[in-house]
Design an enzyme around this catalytic site. Structure first.
Site, PDB file in Angstrom:
ATOM      1  CG  ASP A 101       7.026  -0.815  33.478  1.00 35.35           C
ATOM      2  OD1 ASP A 101       7.360   0.205  32.756  1.00 35.35           O
ATOM      3  OD2 ASP A 101       8.030  -0.963  34.518  1.00 35.35           O
ATOM      4  NE  ARG A 102       9.438  -5.940  33.841  1.00 40.54           N
ATOM      5  CZ  ARG A 102      10.141  -6.083  32.620  1.00 40.54           C
ATOM      6  NH1 ARG A 102      10.335  -5.282  31.361  1.00 40.54           N
ATOM      7  NH2 ARG A 102       9.880  -7.286  33.014  1.00 40.54           N
TER       8      ARG A 102
ATOM      9  CG  HIS B  72      16.070  -0.069  32.258  1.00 33.40           C
ATOM     10  ND1 HIS B  72      15.662   0.530  31.242  1.00 33.40           N
ATOM     11  CD2 HIS B  72      14.768  -1.028  32.433  1.00 33.40           C
ATOM     12  CE1 HIS B  72      14.421   0.710  30.914  1.00 33.40           C
ATOM     13  NE2 HIS B  72      14.410   0.226  31.760  1.00 33.40           N
TER      14      HIS B  72
ATOM     15  CE1 TYR C  91      12.983  -3.753  33.013  1.00 32.47           C
ATOM     16  CE2 TYR C  91      12.490  -4.091  35.070  1.00 32.47           C
ATOM     17  CZ  TYR C  91      12.030  -3.397  34.797  1.00 32.47           C
ATOM     18  OH  TYR C  91      11.523  -2.419  34.658  1.00 32.47           O
TER      19      TYR C  91
ATOM     20  CG  HIS D  49       6.749   4.527  32.906  1.00 32.57           C
ATOM     21  ND1 HIS D  49       6.518   4.107  31.501  1.00 32.57           N
ATOM     22  CD2 HIS D  49       6.741   3.947  33.780  1.00 32.57           C
ATOM     23  CE1 HIS D  49       6.174   2.858  31.934  1.00 32.57           C
ATOM     24  NE2 HIS D  49       7.159   2.706  33.671  1.00 32.57           N
TER      25      HIS D  49
END
Length: 292
Positions: free
Chosen positions: A107-108, A152, A212, A272
């Site tokens: 992910d990030r 988001h 983000y 996920h």
């Protein structure tokens, strides 16, 4: 007692001016750094890290702005750019005595790993990215009503102020939403670990939003510059993803193939949070990558 990775030692490491990372280190052998995703901490790697520590020195930091790592104020676009966070990762490795590392991110953390691979190819021996697209491709893939799945991303792309206030006012509900909706196996994140994630996120709303926000600005600029220059990942790369392309109308392997010269792309049948939902599958995939 706060959950931790069994058998790992914890320390804080200075990686930049005024920034220390909380890091768990275990095992011995060639170094492998594991970078966590959202809305998690390094603890998401607890099963995979313990498995791989039988063969490797495994290094699991909290990214800047997350967990127990420092959370510098967002006083410019570079503070939470993936380029800066990639530099944190290399500084961490160097501080621990490693000039070259294998690097995996979810992910990030996968976006940080991707940037590290492009910016520091001589320092990254192998690269794995879990359940993400490169930032530029991600934004290009989101369109129409299907983009609602990434609401988001748009919320936290806004100028400072509103998103932080909205999320802070209902942080547990906000972060719990993703822990619930993105998991196929609700038991993969037990209550004690879930509480660690919620507590950590509640204490890090401004820095998480800043992370983000960077992906809606400076990170895109960096990706566009690399695409225009024809830069690619030159090390062996493994990408493991859910089949998001079927829902959003893109071919993930083709998008990743444009960035990686030596790519192994596979679809994983889990939610996920794959390092927690399918740790054996992920550990095996990383071992296979490191054998290439």
């Amino acid at each position: 007692m706060t959950p931790s990775i069994p058998g790992f030692d914890y320390q804080r490491v200075d990686v930049a001016d005024g920034v220390e990372l909380n890091v768990a280190v275990g095992g011995s052998g060639t170094p492998l750094v594991l970078l966590h995703g959202f809305p998690q901490t390094h603890l998401m790697w607890r099963h995979v890290a313990a498995d791989l520590a039988t063969d490797h020195t495994v290094i699991c930091p909290d990214l800047r702005g997350y967990g127990d790592s420092d959370k510098p104020a967002e006083d410019g676009p570079d503070v939470y750019s993936k380029r800066t966070m990639a530099e944190d990762t290399l500084a961490l490795a160097h501080a621990l005595g490693h000039e070259r590392i294998a690097l995996a991110g979810h992910d990030r953390g996968a976006l940080v790993a991707f940037r590290a691979g492009l910016d520091h190819p001589d320092a990254i021996t192998h690269l794995a990215c879990l359940d993400v697209l490169p930032t530029l491709d991600m934004w290009e893939a989101l369109h129409g009503v299907q983009a609602a799945v990434g609401f988001h991303l748009y919320l936290m792309a806004q100028p400072p102020g509103l998103a932080e206030q909205m999320i802070q006012n209902s942080s547990d509900a906000f972060f719990s939403y993703f822990l619930d909706i993105w998991a196929n196996d609700s038991e993969a994140v037990p209550p004690a670990v879930r509480q660690v994630y919620l507590d950590a996120c509640r204490a890090a709303v401004p820095s998480i939003v800043a992370d983000y926000r960077a992906s809606a600005g400076i990170d895109i600029e960096h990706d566009r510059a690399d695409r225009a220059a024809g830069r690619k990942l030159t090390m062996p790369v493994s990408v493991l993803q859910q089949d998001w392309g079927a829902a959003l109308g893109y071919e993930a392997a083709a998008l990743w193939g444009a960035w990686a010269e030596d790519l192994n792309h596979s679809t994983v049948s889990c939610g996920h949070f794959m390092a927690e939902e399918a740790p054996g599958t992920i550990a095996k995939a990383l071992r296979d990558l490191l054998a290439r």
